[in-house]
Write an enzyme that holds these catalytic residues in place. Structure first.
Site, PDB file in Angstrom:
ATOM      1  N   TYR A  22      -6.847   0.903  -3.236  1.00 50.30           N
ATOM      2  CA  TYR A  22      -8.261   1.160  -3.011  1.00 50.30           C
ATOM      3  C   TYR A  22      -8.605   2.643  -2.854  1.00 50.30           C
ATOM      4  O   TYR A  22      -9.770   2.982  -2.612  1.00 50.30           O
ATOM      5  CB  TYR A  22      -8.782   0.375  -1.803  1.00 50.30           C
ATOM      6  CG  TYR A  22      -7.978   0.540  -0.527  1.00 50.30           C
ATOM      7  CD1 TYR A  22      -8.194   1.608   0.327  1.00 50.30           C
ATOM      8  CD2 TYR A  22      -7.019  -0.397  -0.176  1.00 50.30           C
ATOM      9  CE1 TYR A  22      -7.464   1.758   1.504  1.00 50.30           C
ATOM     10  CE2 TYR A  22      -6.289  -0.270   0.993  1.00 50.30           C
ATOM     11  CZ  TYR A  22      -6.519   0.814   1.832  1.00 50.30           C
ATOM     12  OH  TYR A  22      -5.791   0.946   2.982  1.00 50.30           O
TER      13      TYR A  22
ATOM     14  N   HIS B 273      -1.759 -12.031   4.470  1.00 47.44           N
ATOM     15  CA  HIS B 273      -1.615 -12.194   5.911  1.00 47.44           C
ATOM     16  C   HIS B 273      -1.989 -13.617   6.337  1.00 47.44           C
ATOM     17  O   HIS B 273      -1.136 -14.353   6.793  1.00 47.44           O
ATOM     18  CB  HIS B 273      -2.422 -11.160   6.708  1.00 47.44           C
ATOM     19  CG  HIS B 273      -2.063  -9.752   6.410  1.00 47.44           C
ATOM     20  ND1 HIS B 273      -0.783  -9.264   6.588  1.00 47.44           N
ATOM     21  CD2 HIS B 273      -2.807  -8.721   5.927  1.00 47.44           C
ATOM     22  CE1 HIS B 273      -0.753  -7.994   6.233  1.00 47.44           C
ATOM     23  NE2 HIS B 273      -1.966  -7.645   5.820  1.00 47.44           N
TER      24      HIS B 273
ATOM     25  N   ASP C 229       3.819  -4.434   2.554  1.00 48.42           N
ATOM     26  CA  ASP C 229       2.539  -3.949   3.061  1.00 48.42           C
ATOM     27  C   ASP C 229       2.571  -2.460   3.392  1.00 48.42           C
ATOM     28  O   ASP C 229       2.523  -1.612   2.517  1.00 48.42           O
ATOM     29  CB  ASP C 229       2.118  -4.793   4.264  1.00 48.42           C
ATOM     30  CG  ASP C 229       0.670  -4.578   4.670  1.00 48.42           C
ATOM     31  OD1 ASP C 229      -0.026  -3.772   4.032  1.00 48.42           O
ATOM     32  OD2 ASP C 229       0.219  -5.214   5.634  1.00 48.42           O
TER      33      ASP C 229
ATOM     34  N   HIS D  91     -11.054  -6.149  -0.991  1.00 48.32           N
ATOM     35  CA  HIS D  91     -10.302  -5.666   0.171  1.00 48.32           C
ATOM     36  C   HIS D  91     -10.275  -6.698   1.293  1.00 48.32           C
ATOM     37  O   HIS D  91      -9.212  -7.027   1.836  1.00 48.32           O
ATOM     38  CB  HIS D  91     -10.881  -4.349   0.692  1.00 48.32           C
ATOM     39  CG  HIS D  91     -10.147  -3.848   1.902  1.00 48.32           C
ATOM     40  ND1 HIS D  91     -10.517  -4.214   3.186  1.00 48.32           N
ATOM     41  CD2 HIS D  91      -9.057  -3.055   2.017  1.00 48.32           C
ATOM     42  CE1 HIS D  91      -9.667  -3.659   4.040  1.00 48.32           C
ATOM     43  NE2 HIS D  91      -8.778  -2.948   3.360  1.00 48.32           N
TER      44      HIS D  91
ATOM     45  N   HIS E 192       0.888  -1.163   0.000  1.00 47.42           N
ATOM     46  CA  HIS E 192       0.000   0.000   0.000  1.00 47.42           C
ATOM     47  C   HIS E 192       0.928   1.215   0.000  1.00 47.42           C
ATOM     48  O   HIS E 192       1.422   1.620   1.055  1.00 47.42           O
ATOM     49  CB  HIS E 192      -0.885   0.036   1.241  1.00 47.42           C
ATOM     50  CG  HIS E 192      -1.781  -1.141   1.421  1.00 47.42           C
ATOM     51  ND1 HIS E 192      -2.827  -1.411   0.566  1.00 47.42           N
ATOM     52  CD2 HIS E 192      -1.817  -2.109   2.369  1.00 47.42           C
ATOM     53  CE1 HIS E 192      -3.463  -2.499   0.983  1.00 47.42           C
ATOM     54  NE2 HIS E 192      -2.861  -2.952   2.066  1.00 47.42           N
TER      55      HIS E 192
ATOM     56  N   HIS F  45      -7.226  -9.425   1.649  1.00 43.58           N
ATOM     57  CA  HIS F  45      -6.778  -9.488   3.036  1.00 43.58           C
ATOM     58  C   HIS F  45      -7.618 -10.556   3.736  1.00 43.58           C
ATOM     59  O   HIS F  45      -8.851 -10.474   3.729  1.00 43.58           O
ATOM     60  CB  HIS F  45      -7.013  -8.150   3.744  1.00 43.58           C
ATOM     61  CG  HIS F  45      -6.198  -7.013   3.226  1.00 43.58           C
ATOM     62  ND1 HIS F  45      -6.758  -5.875   2.712  1.00 43.58           N
ATOM     63  CD2 HIS F  45      -4.855  -6.837   3.152  1.00 43.58           C
ATOM     64  CE1 HIS F  45      -5.811  -5.032   2.348  1.00 43.58           C
ATOM     65  NE2 HIS F  45      -4.642  -5.598   2.599  1.00 43.58           N
TER      66      HIS F  45
ATOM     67  N   ARG G 233      -5.349   2.092  12.269  1.00 46.38           N
ATOM     68  CA  ARG G 233      -6.190   2.306  11.090  1.00 46.38           C
ATOM     69  C   ARG G 233      -6.723   3.735  11.022  1.00 46.38           C
ATOM     70  O   ARG G 233      -6.896   4.291   9.928  1.00 46.38           O
ATOM     71  CB  ARG G 233      -7.344   1.304  11.065  1.00 46.38           C
ATOM     72  CG  ARG G 233      -8.112   1.320   9.755  1.00 46.38           C
ATOM     73  CD  ARG G 233      -9.167   0.242   9.693  1.00 46.38           C
ATOM     74  NE  ARG G 233     -10.289   0.499  10.585  1.00 46.38           N
ATOM     75  CZ  ARG G 233     -11.507  -0.020  10.412  1.00 46.38           C
ATOM     76  NH1 ARG G 233     -11.738  -0.840   9.403  1.00 46.38           N
ATOM     77  NH2 ARG G 233     -12.466   0.238  11.267  1.00 46.38           N
TER      78      ARG G 233
END
Length: 430
Positions: free
Chosen positions: A120, A272, A323, A209, A60, A235, A81
């Site tokens: 995204y 993951h 990541d 996602h 990302h 994910h 987050r």
């Protein structure tokens, strides 16, 4: 820039072992010949120790904004987050283009020759579309400028959580529904393929996602309408809370939900895969799925240590990703793939050195649908792209190491050059 047509390496990884004095010939960025044990010829570019370039299968790019800025807040993934959402809100096509180029350059100089960008941040902050895939093409152009191979994994992101609408902060991630996402995805794929400069390095894959971000009906649409040969990333079970929500809503684990909707297939990649049941592991292995482990991110966020050896033993293929870019160092990711499992199992030698090289290169190529992903051992191979990393085997870290064990001792600072599609870039001072 002109692609190399011949080079001579002091040592090169071929068929899972290092051979000495390897002459490499290439045409249009593709390896056409490998010959070990011979002398360099006039005009050959001289190289040291080389191996296939690392494939960073999960990135990302905008998360790089968070490096060194979130530790003081403590907390867990869900606290982190909130910081990520703030970073996403700041992006424009121009700022993302500049940021992504720097991130991709950092990857290239660390030894990555290809990256899978799990993307995204599609629209304006209010959810209205940009004209002409502006955010996506910003990433494509950043990769071209950095000289790295890119698989742009455009993500379907429709829900704010199980049973929740998108929040204000998530509106720019979403499309109207799964059908609208597929229409936009196909248009993006066509736009990249139509540009000769972009298509030389960039291809378009797909992503969901997470099971938090779609409904079972959305998954069914993707399973039915996305071409089956397209790499599809998701994910999966990164957090225990994700598993709990999925079980409560659907009576299935996230892996079980993907299986029910027909998405467990060889072109699926689970990112993951940290908190799996034994049944989940068996399903992923039986499907021949790929798994992207992101050890430095999983450690940075306190996510946990996933069952990598069990997944590999069940038939899944392992790969690595940086990541959220707490670190961009494929050697660190590969080393921690082994070292974290040692902590978990309390023994050494979970993976052989050859298996670590495989996860760093072949496994990522398979996950991204790139050439070279269908073999059992890592190494340069006739017919594959001339994508190579050169490693200094005589630094304070690497001196005295067996070449096959370099993934356990080398780090990004030991990379002296990368070659992508035959284009050589010597690394400058760090």
């Amino acid at each position: 820039m002109t692609a190399l047509t011949s080079a001579h390496a002091a040592a090169a990884l071929i068929d899972g072992a290092f051979a000495a004095d390897v002459r490499i010939t290439a045409h249009d960025g593709v390896i056409t010949g490998l010959a070990a044990g011979g002398d360099a010829q006039p005009g050959d570019t001289r190289l040291g120790v080389v191996a296939p370039g690392f494939v960073n299968a999960h990135s990302h790019a905008f998360h790089r904004l968070l490096r060194g800025r979130t530790h003081g807040g403590g907390g867990d993934f869900w606290v982190w987050r909130e910081e990520m959402y703030r970073a996403a809100a700041s992006l424009t096509p121009d700022s993302y283009r500049a940021l992504a180029e720097q991130v991709f350059l950092e990857m290239r100089d660390a030894g990555c020759t290809a990256v899978g960008e799990f993307h995204y941040v599609h629209h304006r902050a209010n959810g209205t579309p940009y004209t002409g895939h502006a955010m996506e093409l910003a990433l494509a152009d950043a990769a071209v400028a950095a000289g790295i191979r890119l698989v742009l994994l455009d993500a379907c992101y429709l829900r704010g959580g199980v049973g929740l609408d998108l929040s204000e902060r998530q509106r720019r991630f979403g499309d109207a529904d799964a059908h609208a996402w597929l229409v936009r995805w196909q248009s993006l794929r066509d736009a990249v393929a139509a540009d000769v400069r972009r298509r030389a390095l960039v291809t378009v894959g797909a992503a969901v996602h997470s099971v938090r971000a779609v409904t079972p009906d959305d998954l069914a649409v993707v399973a039915r309408e996305l071409p089956a040969d397209v790499p599809l990333h998701v994910h999966l079970s990164e957090q225990v809370a994700e598993n709990d929500a999925c079980l409560q809503a659907y009576g299935l684990t996230p892996t079980g939900l993907l299986a029910e909707q027909g998405l467990l297939r060889p072109t699926l990649t689970a990112v993951h895969a940290t908190h799996l049941t034994s049944a989940d592991i068996a399903l992923l292995g039986e499907a021949g799925a790929s798994i992207v482990m992101c050890p430095t991110t999983e450690a940075d966020l306190g996510d946990g240590i996933g069952p990598a050896p069990e997944l590999r033993g069940a038939g899944a293929t392992l790969s690595i990703g940086s990541d959220q870019h707490a670190v961009i160092d494929p050697f660190e990711e590969v080393a921690r793939l082994e070292l974290d499992q040692r902590l978990r199992a309390r023994r050494r030698g979970i993976f052989t050195p050859a298996q670590l090289w495989h996860a760093g290169s072949v496994g990522g190529a398979r996950a991204l649908g790139l050439p070279g992903g269908a073999v059992d051992v890592a190494g340069l191979r006739v017919g594959d792209p001339f994508d190579v990393v050169e490693i200094d085997a005589d630094t304070v870290r690497t001196r005295g190491s067996g070449l096959l064990q370099l993934p356990l001792v080398a780090r990004a600072g030991d990379v002296t050059a990368t070659i992508v599609g035959g284009i050589l870039t010597r690394r400058g001072p760090a």
